[in-house]
Design a protein around this motif. Structure first.
Motif: not given
Length: 229
Positions: A173-180, A216-228
Motif C-alpha cells: 500500500v506504499g502508493g496510497f498515502d492514506v492507507l499507508s 509510543f514515541l520510541l516505536y514511532i522512531y523505530f518505524l521512521s528508521l524503517y520507512t526513512g
C-alpha cells in the motif's frame, strides 16, 4: 676295511633335541613406577600423574550451552503478537522471564528489513534499542515501577514484532498515502500497546501516561528508521 669298520661302528647320533626349560619372567616396572610416583608426589609434582576426567557438561548441545530455549522464544513471540487477554496467553512470562537472544534476533531482523542498502542502520537500530530501553527503565524506576533493565530490554525488543508484521503491507500500500498512514499507525499502536501492557503495571496508578507516551514515541522512531521518514 678300516673305513667300513668305522662306518658301521659309529655311535648312534639319532635322537631328539629337547628344548631347554627356559622360564620367561615378564615383570612390569611397577616397583619403578611406584618409586617414580612417590618421588613426584613428595616433590609436589603429583598433579602430573592426574588424568583429567571428561565432564559430561562439556558435551551439551550448542543451544543449551548458550541458554537458548526456542520453545520459550516462540511462546513469547505469540504473546507479543496477540496481546489480547481473551486469547489466554500468560503474557507476563515475557516480562517475568526475560531473555536476551530472542529480543536480539527480533531487533536484528527488523534491522535487516530496514537496511535499504545502508548497513549502518543495523548498528543504529541496536543502539536505539539498548539506550531507548535504558531510558524507559530509568523512567519506570523513577515512577516507582519494580522492573529490571533486562525485563525492559526483552519487552521492547520483542514488541518490535508488530512493526515487522506490517512491513509487507507497507510495500503493497506504499502508493496510497492514506492507507499507508493507517497501516503505520496501526503497527505503532500495536507495538506500543503490547509493550506498555507488560511494563506499565498497577504500581504506576495515575502515572501510566508518563510511561506509555515515551514507549509510543520510541516505536514511532523505530518505524521512521524503517520507512526513512
Amino acid at each position: 676295511k678300516i673305513s667300513l669298520f668305522f662306518i658301521f661302528n659309529l655311535p648312534d647320533l639319532s635322537g631328539s633335541i629337547d628344548s631347554p626349560d627356559v622360564k620367561v619372567h615378564i615383570s612390569g616396572d611397577s616397583s619403578k613406577d611406584t618409586t617414580a610416583t612417590t618421588f613426584l608426589r613428595q616433590r609436589g609434582y603429583g598433579w602430573l600423574l592426574e588424568v583429567e576426567e571428561e565432564d559430561p557438561e562439556d558435551n551439551k548441545p550448542l543451544l543449551e550451552e548458550l541458554d537458548i530455549d526456542l520453545k520459550d522464544i516462540y511462546y513469547k513471540i505469540r504473546c507479543v503478537l496477540m496481546p489480547m487477554p481473551s486469547l489466554g496467553f500468560n503474557r507476563q512470562v515475557v516480562r517475568d522471564n526475560p531473555d536476551f537472544w530472542g529480543p536480539l534476533a527480533v531487533v536484528l531482523f527488523f534491522s535487516m528489513i530496514s537496511l535499504y542498502g545502508q548497513f549502518r542502520v543495523v548498528s543504529w537500530i541496536i543502539t536505539i534499542w539498548i539506550f531507548g530501553s535504558l531510558t524507559i527503565f530509568l523512567l519506570a524506576r523513577v515512577l516507582g515501577g519494580e522492573v529490571s533493565y533486562g525485563q525492559v530490554l526483552g519487552v521492547i525488543g520483542y514488541s518490535l514484532l508488530p512493526l515487522i508484521v506490517i512491513s509487507p503491507l507497507l510495500l503493497i500500500v506504499g502508493g496510497f498515502d492514506v492507507l499507508s498512514t493507517v497501516v503505520k499507525l496501526f503497527g505503532v499502536f500495536w507495538a506500543a500497546y503490547s509493550a506498555a501492557s507488560l511494563l506499565v503495571g498497577d504500581e504506576f496508578k495515575t502515572k501510566k501516561p508518563l510511561l506509555i507516551y515515551p514507549i509510543f514515541l520510541l516505536y514511532i522512531y523505530f518505524l521512521s528508521l524503517y520507512t526513512g521518514v
